[in-house]
Scaffold this motif. Structure first.
Motif, short mmCIF file in Angstrom:
data_model
loop_
_atom_site.label_atom_id
_atom_site.label_comp_id
_atom_site.label_asym_id
_atom_site.label_seq_id
_atom_site.Cartn_x
_atom_site.Cartn_y
_atom_site.Cartn_z
N LEU A 134 8.20 -47.73 42.40
CA LEU A 134 6.80 -47.75 42.82
C LEU A 134 5.89 -47.26 41.70
CD1 LEU A 134 7.18 -46.07 46.35
CD2 LEU A 134 7.08 -48.53 45.84
N THR A 135 4.75 -47.92 41.57
CA THR A 135 3.72 -47.42 40.66
C THR A 135 3.09 -46.19 41.30
OG1 THR A 135 1.95 -48.70 41.71
CG2 THR A 135 3.22 -49.80 39.93
N PRO A 136 2.29 -45.42 40.54
CA PRO A 136 1.61 -44.26 41.17
C PRO A 136 0.78 -44.66 42.38
CG PRO A 136 1.49 -44.07 38.78
CD PRO A 136 2.09 -45.42 39.07
N ASP A 137 0.04 -45.79 42.30
CA ASP A 137 -0.78 -46.23 43.43
C ASP A 137 0.09 -46.61 44.62
OD1 ASP A 137 -3.34 -47.11 44.67
OD2 ASP A 137 -2.39 -49.08 44.56
N GLU A 138 1.18 -47.34 44.36
CA GLU A 138 2.10 -47.71 45.44
C GLU A 138 2.74 -46.48 46.06
OE1 GLU A 138 3.58 -52.11 43.86
OE2 GLU A 138 4.63 -50.30 43.21
N SER A 139 3.01 -45.46 45.23
CA SER A 139 3.61 -44.22 45.75
C SER A 139 2.69 -43.55 46.76
CB SER A 139 3.90 -43.25 44.59
OG SER A 139 4.88 -43.76 43.73
N VAL A 140 1.40 -43.53 46.46
CA VAL A 140 0.43 -42.92 47.39
C VAL A 140 0.38 -43.73 48.68
CG1 VAL A 140 -2.01 -42.39 47.75
CG2 VAL A 140 -0.93 -41.86 45.56
N ARG A 141 0.39 -45.06 48.57
CA ARG A 141 0.36 -45.91 49.77
C ARG A 141 1.62 -45.69 50.61
NH1 ARG A 141 -3.33 -49.82 50.27
NH2 ARG A 141 -4.73 -50.23 48.53
N TRP A 142 2.77 -45.62 49.95
CA TRP A 142 4.03 -45.37 50.64
C TRP A 142 4.00 -44.01 51.33
CZ3 TRP A 142 9.26 -47.01 51.33
CH2 TRP A 142 9.45 -48.38 51.08
N MET A 143 3.48 -42.99 50.65
CA MET A 143 3.43 -41.66 51.23
C MET A 143 2.62 -41.67 52.52
SD MET A 143 1.77 -38.20 49.64
CE MET A 143 0.16 -38.98 49.72
N ARG A 144 1.46 -42.33 52.49
CA ARG A 144 0.63 -42.40 53.69
C ARG A 144 1.31 -43.21 54.79
NH1 ARG A 144 -4.43 -43.32 50.03
NH2 ARG A 144 -3.89 -45.50 50.36
N ALA A 145 1.94 -44.32 54.42
CA ALA A 145 2.62 -45.15 55.42
C ALA A 145 3.81 -44.41 56.04
CB ALA A 145 3.08 -46.47 54.79
N LEU A 146 4.59 -43.70 55.23
CA LEU A 146 5.71 -42.92 55.77
C LEU A 146 5.20 -41.86 56.75
CD1 LEU A 146 7.96 -42.46 52.60
CD2 LEU A 146 8.50 -43.83 54.63
N ASN A 147 4.06 -41.25 56.41
CA ASN A 147 3.47 -40.27 57.31
C ASN A 147 3.09 -40.92 58.64
OD1 ASN A 147 2.37 -37.51 57.76
ND2 ASN A 147 0.47 -38.63 57.96
N ASP A 148 2.46 -42.10 58.58
CA ASP A 148 2.08 -42.81 59.80
C ASP A 148 3.30 -43.19 60.63
OD1 ASP A 148 -0.61 -42.60 59.19
OD2 ASP A 148 -0.75 -44.62 58.34
N LEU A 149 4.36 -43.64 59.96
CA LEU A 149 5.59 -44.00 60.69
C LEU A 149 6.19 -42.79 61.39
CD1 LEU A 149 7.28 -46.43 58.12
CD2 LEU A 149 6.21 -47.03 60.31
N ARG A 150 6.19 -41.65 60.71
CA ARG A 150 6.74 -40.44 61.32
C ARG A 150 5.86 -39.96 62.48
NH1 ARG A 150 7.64 -35.75 58.99
NH2 ARG A 150 9.59 -35.46 60.10
N LEU A 151 4.54 -40.08 62.33
CA LEU A 151 3.66 -39.71 63.45
C LEU A 151 3.93 -40.61 64.65
CD1 LEU A 151 0.22 -39.10 61.68
CD2 LEU A 151 1.66 -37.39 62.82
N ALA A 152 4.12 -41.91 64.39
CA ALA A 152 4.37 -42.85 65.48
C ALA A 152 5.68 -42.53 66.18
CB ALA A 152 4.39 -44.28 64.94
N ILE A 153 6.74 -42.35 65.41
CA ILE A 153 8.05 -42.04 66.00
C ILE A 153 8.01 -40.69 66.69
CG2 ILE A 153 10.49 -41.60 65.50
CD1 ILE A 153 10.23 -43.63 63.19
N GLY A 154 7.40 -39.70 66.04
CA GLY A 154 7.31 -38.36 66.62
C GLY A 154 6.57 -38.37 67.95
#
Length: 200
Positions: A134-154
């Motif tokens: 991942l590029t730095p920009d993609e890393s930030v997008r992935w970080m936010r998306a992983l957070n959203d996925l965990r919030l959804a599952i949680g």
């Protein structure tokens, strides 16, 4: 690198994922996209200004996951308890939601879509799986998306605090929630190591 993100030279991050892991993350991201839904009007507008000034919903979403992803801006713990103040807070929350939720949804859609697109560009290596870079920009997008996925599952697992998370570790294997719990914990590990790669 197996199982966790590591920084790469020049910025960004990398992680080795097997075919099953790629499939799980992609499936969850697609489900999140479906849950968030399309933008105002359903499709991209021919008039960007109209889309920019389109008003969003004023009521909170009925789905608990969406309500967790798009919470009320005012209220919550510590908020005034008298009815007048509660009504004012609700009015302010509705107004805030009307002018911000469309943008918030668009941002979460873009992040989840970035996850799907980067996974779709992977080239399998060896016995299956691939190394995701991942590029730095993609890393930030992935970080936010992983957070959203965990919030959804949680939210689906009724996790509200750390004690709930501790109980998840003790669930018996036959519990039907176990696969979702394993995904929740695994995504948490991925998110934590990705955050570490973004720290200076």
């Amino acid at each position: 690198m197996p199982g966790h993100f590591e920084p790469v030279s020049g910025g960004g991050a990398a992680v080795a994922l097997d075919d099953v892991e790629i499939s799980i993350i992609r499936s969850l991201a697609v489900q999140l996209l479906e849950l968030i839904g399309p933008g105002p009007g359903g499709e991209a507008s021919d008039d960007p200004l109209a889309e920019l000034f389109a008003e969003g919903p004023s009521e909170p979403p009925a789905d608990p996951v969406l309500h967790r992803l798009f919470p009320d801006a005012y209220g919550g713990p510590g908020a005034p308890s008298d009815q007048t103040s509660q009504a004012e807070l609700q009015e302010h929350s509705s107004e805030f939601r009307r002018f911000t939720e469309n943008d918030l949804r668009a941002g979460k859609r873009d992040d989840a879509l970035a996850v799907v697109r980067t996974l779709d560009t992977l080239t399998p290596v060896g016995d299956g799986g691939a190394v995701l870079k991942l590029t730095p920009d993609e890393s930030v997008r992935w970080m936010r998306a992983l957070n959203d996925l965990r919030l959804a599952i949680g939210t689906r697992l009724d996790i509200t605090d750390e004690e709930d998370t501790d109980l998840l570790y003790r669930l018996p294997d036959e519990d039907p929630r176990k696969p979702m719990v394993m995904a929740y914990l695994w995504l948490g590990g991925l998110q934590e190591t990705l955050v570490e790669t973004l720290l200076p």
